[in-house]
Design an enzyme around this catalytic site. Structure first.
Site, short mmCIF file in Angstrom:
data_model
loop_
_atom_site.label_atom_id
_atom_site.label_comp_id
_atom_site.label_asym_id
_atom_site.label_seq_id
_atom_site.Cartn_x
_atom_site.Cartn_y
_atom_site.Cartn_z
N GLU A 157 3.22 -5.03 4.84
CA GLU A 157 3.31 -5.69 5.49
C GLU A 157 2.11 -7.26 5.85
O GLU A 157 1.99 -7.32 6.61
CB GLU A 157 3.74 -5.26 6.75
N HIS B 186 12.35 -5.23 5.33
CA HIS B 186 11.49 -4.32 6.29
C HIS B 186 10.35 -4.93 6.55
O HIS B 186 9.90 -5.06 7.42
CB HIS B 186 11.46 -2.76 5.12
N GLU B 187 9.71 -5.18 5.47
CA GLU B 187 8.42 -6.03 5.58
C GLU B 187 8.16 -7.27 6.05
O GLU B 187 6.92 -7.47 6.93
CB GLU B 187 7.56 -6.40 3.47
N HIS C 13 8.27 -5.90 10.09
CA HIS C 13 7.22 -6.21 10.19
C HIS C 13 6.54 -7.21 10.79
O HIS C 13 5.03 -6.91 11.54
CB HIS C 13 5.93 -5.74 9.05
N GLU D 64 7.14 2.19 12.65
CA GLU D 64 8.06 2.41 11.55
C GLU D 64 9.35 1.92 11.76
O GLU D 64 10.74 1.77 11.81
CB GLU D 64 7.41 2.84 10.62
N ASP E 236 -2.70 9.43 6.47
CA ASP E 236 -1.51 9.74 5.41
C ASP E 236 -1.00 10.56 5.46
O ASP E 236 0.89 10.48 5.12
CB ASP E 236 -2.17 9.16 4.23
N TYR F 113 9.86 6.94 11.28
CA TYR F 113 11.15 5.79 10.69
C TYR F 113 11.77 5.73 10.61
O TYR F 113 12.60 5.08 11.60
CB TYR F 113 10.76 5.45 8.78
N1 BES Z 1 3.63 0.08 6.21
C1 BES Z 1 4.10 0.85 5.47
C2 BES Z 1 3.26 1.42 4.03
C3 BES Z 1 2.71 2.46 4.53
C4 BES Z 1 2.80 2.99 5.24
C5 BES Z 1 1.02 2.31 4.03
C6 BES Z 1 1.80 3.88 5.41
C7 BES Z 1 0.34 2.94 4.29
C8 BES Z 1 0.53 3.72 5.44
C9 BES Z 1 5.45 -0.30 4.81
O1 BES Z 1 6.34 -1.34 5.84
C10 BES Z 1 6.32 0.47 4.52
O2 BES Z 1 7.43 1.28 5.43
N2 BES Z 1 6.76 0.81 3.03
C11 BES Z 1 8.11 1.35 2.63
C12 BES Z 1 9.27 0.70 2.54
C13 BES Z 1 10.49 0.44 3.15
C14 BES Z 1 11.41 0.15 3.36
C15 BES Z 1 10.69 2.12 4.02
C16 BES Z 1 7.89 2.12 1.18
O3 BES Z 1 6.65 2.05 0.55
O4 BES Z 1 8.28 2.84 0.95
ZN ZN Z 2 7.11 -0.09 7.56
#
Ligand code: BES
Ligand code: ZN
Length: 561
Positions: free
Chosen positions: A245, A269-270, A273, A292, A347, A355
């Site tokens: 995002e 989703h993005e 954010h 999330e 991470d 989520y």
């Molecule tokens: N911000 C996250 C990606 C992220 C989270 C990067 C933690 C690094 C550390 C992004 O918004 C996200 O949640 N992406 C998901 C997609 C979503 C539709 C569940 C993904 O990448 O799968």
């Molecule tokens: Zn996210």
């Protein structure tokens, strides 16, 4: 106090950055300087986060020292401050293996002719390409000047102002982002557009045609979009996430270009954010569910407004199922919303729990108080905490004051699993599919002609020990063009030992770097001795093409190189 940063923002707080960067593709480094402006110092020191940076000089300072490197946190850069000074300038270069950068060879791009670079700063990787206070509790405005070779324009997640970029709203460090490559741009609406390499640009523009409608949908619920433009950037397939995002410019995987808009929940989703996360930000990575969980809840509200209730229900049921599946494999301590991350890489906390359990909590509150009151609450929450970084306790305090609910909130947040009385999602469309699945398993024919991606996913997940050869013969799943359906099918094929799909498993793992897909497939492969051997062989070939973040994840599953 953020356990994932050496910075001491309680002593000196950086407010503004000026980046001046050269992107050197031939050496795979970024070289340049950052000027950090802060509240006039009575303190003698400013401590910044770094990881694998080479520090060439610090100007306007009384010396500097780079501390020892911690495997998770990187190394603190301690800068001596002259009395009353309010800025320092650090000259530095990045390491070729910087955790927050991916340098792609031309062969890894869609166009195959030019290299590509992009950054991924969340959670604590900004420090590998900028020395800064790398904690989401600190927000900065910034300006950026980025030099790239001719024909490989740079984009930043900020407002473009002629030759440079500007972010006038204070953002946490994990939202600072840059990409450079052979990019083209298509307009989607007055404030929305998409960047992609030329072979993908038309497909991307078609796939994301509903972006403006989505922005309007969130605005009607939670107030105006406050970031000026909303653009998307389609990255090469090694991008380790579905999406990121970055403000004004969402980064997205090309695996959502399905041709039928069936995977645009990721855009919702993005985009969401822009309120939950970018406007109101988790103050520490333990509070990640505030980003999330709220975002998944908002995402589904957008889907409902733009694509209807039935679509929203299907996505919610799929998410609920994935939560149970993932939670079953997690230790109890990781099934909580407020994550215990001390001594760990944030991470690692990135499971579906923040989520989907987070979204389920908000859904449950909505059911308790009614949608109208909950919408009003959320809107005032975003206004109240706009451009601030907050903790779980801040949220709870605000909720108790503004919207008292009779729910076991402490249990939801600090205890493992899903408490009784959760607002469980239902989908009538899925009920029908379950009946189809039962009929099909009894050997009858079913009509799948008009099935959506979501129906397919639910159908496949509902089959137990299915006849894989029959599935493939009737539905040609090994040839599926939709990345989610293909991934689900390949998982089942590995689990069921369906050999005709094995070459496709290898091809998929060698061409896609999206961590969610990799993690599940490698985990499934590692369950048998035979699979382990195949996993190791495939990984030896594929690893170099993965992003450092995905490499770290798969190293721990398959064993490092
Ligand atoms: N911000 C996250 C990606 C992220 C989270 C990067 C933690 C690094 C550390 C992004 O918004 C996200 O949640 N992406 C998901 C997609 C979503 C539709 C569940 C993904 O990448 O799968
Ligand atoms: Zn996210």
């Amino acid at each position: 106090m953020d356990v994932h940063s050496y910075a001491r923002p309680d002593r000196v707080r950086v407010r503004h950055l000026e980046l001046d960067l050269d992107v050197r593709f031939e050496r795979k480094i970024i070289e340049g300087s950052v000027t950090l402006r802060f509240d006039a110092a009575t303190e003698a020191e400013l401590v910044l986060d770094t990881r694998d940076l080479e520090i060439h000089a610090v100007e306007n300072a009384a010396g500097f020292e780079l501390g020892a490197r911690d495997p998770v946190l990187g190394a603190p850069l301690t800068i001596g401050l002259k009395p009353g000074c309010s800025w320092v300038k650090v000259r530095y270069s990045t390491a070729p293996g910087a955790s927050g950068l991916q340098w792609l060879e031309p062969a890894q791009t869609a166009g195959k002719r030019h290299p590509f670079l992009y950054t991924q700063s969340q959670a604590i990787h900004a420090r590998s390409w900028i020395p800064l206070q790398d904690t989401p509790s600190v927000r900065v405005t910034f300006e950026g000047r980025v030099r790239t070779p001719a024909g490989l324009p740079a984009v930043m997640a900020a407002e473009r102002a002629g030759e440079h970029f500007r972010m006038e709203r204070p953002v946490p460090s994990y939202l600072i982002a840059l990409a450079a490559g052979a990019l083209e741009f298509r307009t989607l609406s007055d404030r929305c557009g998409v960047f992609a390499e030329s072979p993908l640009i038309e497909r991307a523009a078609r796939e994301f045609a509903d972006t403006e409608a989505m922005v309007r949908a969130v605005e009607s619920l939670y107030g105006p979009y406050r970031w000026g433009r909303y653009d998307l950037l389609v990255l090469p397939p090694s991008f380790p996430f579905g999406g990121m995002e970055n403000p004004c410019l969402t980064f997205a995987t090309p695996t959502i270009l399905a041709g039928d808009k069936s995977l645009v929940a990721l855009v919702a989703h993005e985009l969401a954010h822009s309120w939950s996360g970018n406007l109101v930000t988790n103050a520490t990575w333990s509070d990640f569910w505030l980003n999330e969980g709220f975002t998944v809840y908002l995402e589904r509200r957008i889907l409902e407004k733009v694509y209807g209730r039935e679509r929203e229900e299907m996505e919610a049921v799929l998410g609920r199922g994935e939560l149970d599946r993932e939670m079953a494999g997690l230790p109890e301590g990781d099934r909580v919303l407020h994550l215990p991350l001390e001594g760990r890489d944030p991470d690692d906390g990135c499971t579906l729990v923040p989520y989907e359990k987070g979204a389920l909590l908000l859904r449950t509150i909505e059911r308790e108080v009614g949608r109208e009151r909950f919408d009003a609450f959320l809107r005032s929450y975003f206004d109240h905490f706009a451009f601030q970084s907050i903790t779980t306790a801040d949220f709870l305090g605000y909720l108790r004051r503004e919207l008292p609910v009779g729910l076991p909130l402490e249990e939801w947040i600090y205890q493992p699993g899903v408490p009784g009385g959760a607002a469980e999602p239902h989908s009538d469309a899925f009920r029908l599919i379950e009946a189809d699945a039962a009929r099909w398993q009894q050997g009858q024919a079913i009509d799948t002609g008009a099935w959506s991606t979501q129906l397919w996913l639910h159908f496949l997940r509902k089959l137990d020990t299915p006849d894989l050869a029959r599935l493939d013969r009737e539905f040609h799943l090994t040839e599926a063009g939709n990345s989610e359906i293909l991934h689900q099918w390949l998982l089942m094929s590995v689990r069921g030992g369906y050999q005709p799909a094995f070459p496709k498993v290898e091809q998929f793992l060698c061409s896609v770097g999206r961590r969610k897909f990799l993690k599940q497939l490698y985990t499934e492969l590692m369950k048998t001795p035979d699979g382990q051997e195949r996993a190791r062989r495939i990984y030896a070939r594929a690893r170099a093409g993965y992003h450092p973040i995905a490499q770290a994840t798969i190293d721990s599953l398959v064993g490092g190189q």
